[in-house]
Design an enzyme around this catalytic site. Structure first.
Site, short mmCIF file in Angstrom:
data_model
loop_
_atom_site.label_atom_id
_atom_site.label_comp_id
_atom_site.label_asym_id
_atom_site.label_seq_id
_atom_site.Cartn_x
_atom_site.Cartn_y
_atom_site.Cartn_z
N SER A 25 1.36 -1.15 0.05
CA SER A 25 -0.18 -0.19 -0.13
C SER A 25 1.00 1.41 0.28
O SER A 25 1.96 1.47 0.87
CB SER A 25 -1.00 0.22 1.14
N HIS A 83 -8.14 0.82 -3.56
CA HIS A 83 -9.26 0.45 -2.73
C HIS A 83 -10.11 2.01 -2.55
O HIS A 83 -9.22 2.99 -1.59
CB HIS A 83 -8.65 0.34 -1.62
N MET A 85 -12.04 4.34 -0.03
CA MET A 85 -12.92 4.10 0.85
C MET A 85 -13.60 5.58 0.87
O MET A 85 -13.22 7.14 1.59
CB MET A 85 -12.16 4.15 2.05
N GLY A 159 -9.13 4.29 7.24
CA GLY A 159 -8.80 5.07 7.61
C GLY A 159 -7.02 5.33 7.90
O GLY A 159 -6.54 7.14 7.73
N GLY A 161 -2.70 3.80 8.17
CA GLY A 161 -1.93 3.06 7.90
C GLY A 161 -1.48 2.56 9.21
O GLY A 161 -1.90 3.95 9.92
N ASP A 192 -6.14 -6.47 4.46
CA ASP A 192 -5.94 -5.32 4.12
C ASP A 192 -5.62 -5.01 5.89
O ASP A 192 -6.86 -4.39 6.48
CB ASP A 192 -7.08 -3.98 2.96
N GLY A 193 -4.76 -4.48 6.41
CA GLY A 193 -4.73 -3.75 6.89
C GLY A 193 -4.38 -4.94 7.84
O GLY A 193 -4.60 -5.30 8.59
N GLY A 194 -2.52 -4.26 8.85
CA GLY A 194 -1.66 -4.54 10.32
C GLY A 194 -1.09 -6.12 9.33
O GLY A 194 -0.85 -7.14 10.46
C1 DX5 Z 1 -6.28 1.54 6.03
C2 DX5 Z 1 -6.20 1.18 4.39
C3 DX5 Z 1 -5.07 0.25 4.12
C4 DX5 Z 1 -3.90 -0.26 4.57
C5 DX5 Z 1 -2.60 -0.41 4.73
O1 DX5 Z 1 -7.59 2.51 5.10
O2 DX5 Z 1 -6.84 0.47 3.12
O3 DX5 Z 1 -4.65 0.00 3.44
O4 DX5 Z 1 -2.90 1.58 4.23
O5 DX5 Z 1 -1.70 -0.05 5.98
P1 DX5 Z 1 -0.85 -0.86 6.60
O6 DX5 Z 1 0.15 -1.76 6.05
O7 DX5 Z 1 0.12 -0.22 7.28
O8 DX5 Z 1 -1.99 -1.35 8.11
ZN ZN Z 2 -6.84 -0.24 1.10
#
Ligand code: DX5
Ligand code: ZN
Length: 233
Positions: A25, A83, A85, A159, A161, A192-194
């Site tokens: 990302s 993506h 949002m 929202g 990263g 997606d995320g963490g």
């Molecule tokens: C969060 C995004 C993710 C984010 C992931 O809203 O959709 O794609 O950038 O970042 P990491 O991998 O740092 O959690």
């Molecule tokens: Zn994302």
């Protein structure tokens, strides 16, 4: 071909088939060095560029829009996985197509007429994805699953990263995998995320096809090596 090569080739093909796709990302990239960051991804084993668009309404943050994606698109032949949002994504689908998006995912929570959104994305020639928040049950996808190419399963609240992976996502991924396989569909599951090098094996084991990773890749001392590590898990 010498016979001893057959098992080696079969193993390599199986590995390739079962290897997850890695989608770094760019939200975690250094935007002052965007060209360098894109070059790094192009030289790496990354499969997709994951591009997070936030509107400050659906999520409490603002990121970037089609203009930046158009620049990123020019740097790469890899899949641009966008993506959204944002609320009212139908107003912008064409702009993202023109900017070079290959995949466009919209949030189920932001789309009262989701089927229409999916039809619009596909008629524009993009692959259609549906993103779901951590509190949204997998069953809510039941009547749209056969129309889509991708589910972006949020493993953090969208929202920002750099948040911590929500473990319940593993249960949801297993449920979704079962639903997809039982119906003989080809829908890809993206988490997606963490995502980290530590939790990636359990995420893959739960049935994921694509791993998004922001901070894990871009804040690593060796981003390319980290991508290879995620790929080989
Ligand atoms: C969060 C995004 C993710 C984010 C992931 O809203 O959709 O794609 O950038 O970042 P990491 O991998 O740092 O959690
Ligand atoms: Zn994302």
């Amino acid at each position: 071909m010498p016979l001893y090569l057959v098992p080696i080739i079969i193993t390599a093909l199986l590995n390739l088939y079962f290897m997850p796709l890695i989608a770094p990302s760019l939200l975690a990239a250094n935007f002052l060095k965007l060209q360098d960051e894109c070059n790094m991804l192009n030289e790496s084993q990354a499969d997709w560029f994951h591009l997070d668009v936030m509107d400050g309404r659906f999520v409490p943050n603002i990121s970037y829009g089609p203009m930046i994606i158009e620049f990123i698109r020019k740097t790469t032949h890899k899949v641009c996985d966008v993506h959204l949002m944002i609320l009212e994504p139908e107003k912008f689908a064409e702009a993202f197509k023109n900017a070079g998006a290959d995949n466009l995912s919209v949030h189920i929570e932001a789309c009262p007429n989701l089927h229409r959104n999916i039809q619009q994305i596909k008629s524009l020639g993009m692959k259609a994805g549906v993103a779901i928040n951590p509190h949204t049950p997998v069953n809510d996808l039941s009547d749209i699953l056969h129309d889509i190419d991708l589910v972006c399963m949020m493993s953090v609240n969208p929202g920002y990263g750099g948040q911590k992976f929500i473990p319940h996502t593993l249960e949801k991924t297993k449920q979704l995998r079962k639903m997809i396989d039982e119906r003989g569909l080809k829908v890809q599951i993206e988490i997606d995320g963490g995502v980290t090098v530590e939790n990636a094996p359990s995420i893959i084991a739960s049935g994921a096809d694509v791993l998004v990773a922001g901070n894990t890749v871009f804040k690593a001392t060796d981003p390319k090596g980290t991508i290879s590590q995620l790929k080989r898990l």
